[in-house]
Scaffold this motif. Structure first.
Motif, short mmCIF file in Angstrom:
data_model
loop_
_atom_site.label_atom_id
_atom_site.label_comp_id
_atom_site.label_asym_id
_atom_site.label_seq_id
_atom_site.Cartn_x
_atom_site.Cartn_y
_atom_site.Cartn_z
N THR A 47 16.24 42.74 -1.23
CA THR A 47 16.60 41.49 -1.92
C THR A 47 16.42 40.35 -0.92
OG1 THR A 47 18.22 42.65 -3.28
CG2 THR A 47 18.43 40.26 -3.14
N ILE A 48 15.67 39.34 -1.30
CA ILE A 48 15.42 38.20 -0.41
C ILE A 48 16.11 36.97 -1.00
CG2 ILE A 48 13.63 36.72 0.62
CD1 ILE A 48 11.71 39.17 0.38
N SER A 49 17.03 36.41 -0.23
CA SER A 49 17.74 35.20 -0.68
C SER A 49 17.27 34.03 0.17
CB SER A 49 19.24 35.39 -0.52
OG SER A 49 19.65 36.53 -1.25
N GLY A 88 11.88 40.24 4.90
CA GLY A 88 12.57 39.19 4.17
C GLY A 88 12.68 37.90 4.98
N ASP A 98 18.80 34.26 -10.83
CA ASP A 98 19.95 34.60 -9.97
C ASP A 98 19.72 34.17 -8.51
OD1 ASP A 98 18.33 36.54 -8.78
OD2 ASP A 98 19.30 38.24 -9.77
N ARG A 99 18.64 33.39 -8.29
CA ARG A 99 18.28 32.79 -6.99
C ARG A 99 17.70 33.77 -5.99
NH1 ARG A 99 23.58 28.89 -5.88
NH2 ARG A 99 23.66 27.98 -7.96
N THR A 100 17.42 35.01 -6.42
CA THR A 100 16.87 36.00 -5.49
C THR A 100 15.44 36.38 -5.85
OG1 THR A 100 17.53 37.96 -6.75
CG2 THR A 100 19.16 37.03 -5.20
N HIS A 142 18.44 42.59 -11.50
CA HIS A 142 18.69 41.14 -11.46
C HIS A 142 19.92 40.81 -12.31
CE1 HIS A 142 15.49 39.43 -9.07
NE2 HIS A 142 14.60 40.23 -9.65
N ARG A 176 13.30 39.99 -5.52
CA ARG A 176 13.58 41.40 -5.29
C ARG A 176 12.28 42.20 -5.26
NH1 ARG A 176 19.67 42.50 -7.20
NH2 ARG A 176 20.32 40.32 -7.09
#
Length: 437
Positions: free
Chosen positions: A230-232, A267, A214-216, A192, A218
């Protein structure tokens, strides 16, 4: 027919004469003496002196004793009328009440998270003071401190067997601690790019899922520490992430005022939930035990008897409300309003009848799901209540994979004797409180 014998009458008359004489009721004394024809000379040393008062006070004492015994008898009768099954049911519906059984003190800064070990009487607490502390919740005793993080520890979770503990921190790292090997820090996960706010074991314990500033979101492999996915999607700090009981879905919430449900394998976004008007601090999946009550509350006909995990979520926000949502439709089912400050933590009652919430208004509230009413408010801490956990229900007959790490309820029908009644809360007042029946 007179109830008193001549001797008793004479004793009573003499006692009354003594009383009248002692209190200077001369006319009444002379009148009674002539009416009864008693030849009696008052004598403060005689056995009749003060006898009337003594008898009077002893009668009152006896009356009080009788009333106390009658009350006690009624209580015992009531308890007896409750069969063991009924008594167990009362235990089943137990919710915390003040005062707490133990106040655990030792952290030097606010306590941010608490987690129960699935089998031992242990609890882990994470704090802004960079440490994790382990406590025995049955005795209230401190066990040890885990040091390794260099900044605030934001979350802590045990795997389903209790062999491993995972922690995450503002130092950007996630760490795994080996419970059976002196709690040694055996793995560290980089990955991260900002504060890691939340971490959970996925059902099956092969993976962990984390959420970050960090807006993700994981997903990491526990054995190799490799980043799997990684899921955004969130546009701001991801505050919390939790897996459903079967691990097929993950729910997350963010400072962007939305909650999201995704497929952890691909994701892919399944649903986004909009309705809060401030940061959402916490999201939890409802246990299957709560489905009927949630449907009743939302006025949904109970024809859908689905036992699929992950059908409903609850969110708690800085807008002071809690909301219940239907995952498939994204529809908001109910808003629970009553807290006077940010809602920080949510936990479903093992029976599915209640939802417990913790808030910056210093309280824990108990909500009856079927009606949406707040049925209890516990003045819990002397400062913001940051976290809440219910003892893990691993004694129920399940594989352990059914056990949810987030809300302390499992997707099996929980038997009355099987419910582990213990709740822990943590606060900015630096204490952890243990609530026991």
């Amino acid at each position: 027919m007179s109830l008193l014998s001549d001797r008793q009458k004479e004793e009573l008359h003499k006692s009354v004469l003594e009383y009248l004489h002692a209190n200077n009721f001369t006319d009444a004394f002379n009148s009674l003496k002539s009416d009864t024809g008693l030849d009696y000379a008052p004598d403060p040393k005689s056995k009749y002196a003060g006898l009337l008062e003594k008898k009077w006070t002893s009668v009152i004492r006896l009356q009080k004793k009788i009333m106390d015994l009658e009350n006690r008898n009624a209580t015992l009768q009531e308890e007896l009328s409750l069969s063991p099954a009924k008594r167990a049911a009362m235990q089943t519906d137990w919710v915390p009440r003040a005062p707490a059984s133990y106040v655990l003190q030792g952290h030097r800064l606010p306590v941010l998270k608490v987690a129960f070990h699935p089998t031992f009487n242990l609890i882990a607490s994470a704090s802004e003071d960079t440490t994790v502390k382990i406590w025995d919740w049955e005795t209230g005793e401190f066990e040890r401190t885990l040091k390794g993080h260099t900044r605030a520890v934001n979350d802590v979770d045990f795997d389903s067997k209790g062999n491993l503990l995972v922690t995450c921190s503002s130092d950007l790292f996630i760490k795994i601690w080996d419970v059976q090997n002196e709690w040694k820090n055996t793995r560290t996960f980089p990955g991260h790019e900002h504060t890691v706010s939340c971490v959970r074991f996925m059902p099956g314990d092969q993976h962990i899922v984390s959420a970050s500033r960090d807006r993700t979101i994981r997903i990491f492999d526990v054995a190799t520490t490799h980043l799997v996915r990684t899921i955004s999607g969130h546009t701001d700090w991801v505050r919390c992430v939790v897996p459903s009981d079967d691990g097929r879905l993950i729910a997350s919430c963010s400072t962007d005022q939305t909650a999201r449900v995704c497929d952890p394998l691909s994701g892919e976004l399944k649903m986004e939930f909009r309705g809060h008007d401030h940061t959402i601090e916490v999201v939890v999946f409802a246990p299957i035990a709560a489905y009927a009550a949630i449907r009743e509350s939302a006025g949904i006909p109970n024809t859908d008897r689905s036992k699929r995990p992950g059908a409903y979520i609850a969110t708690g926000s800085r807008d002071k409300t809690i909301k219940l949502w239907d995952v498939q439709s994204g529809q908001m089912l109910r808003t629970l309003a009553g807290h006077d400050n940010w809602v920080r933590a949510l936990v479903f009652h093992p029976t599915g009848k209640f939802l417990l919430s913790a808030s910056d208004d210093y309280t824990i509230r108990v909500w009856e799901l079927a009606t949406g009413r707040c049925v209890k408010t516990v003045q819990a801490h002397s400062h913001f209540v940051t976290c809440l956990a219910w003892g893990r229900q691993t004694t129920a007959k399940s594989t352990g994979e059914g056990s949810s790490h987030t809300n302390g309820a499992s997707d099996v029908k929980v038997d009355a004797e099987k419910i582990v009644n213990v709740v822990a809360s943590g606060s900015v007042d630096q204490s952890i409180k243990i609530w026991l029946p």
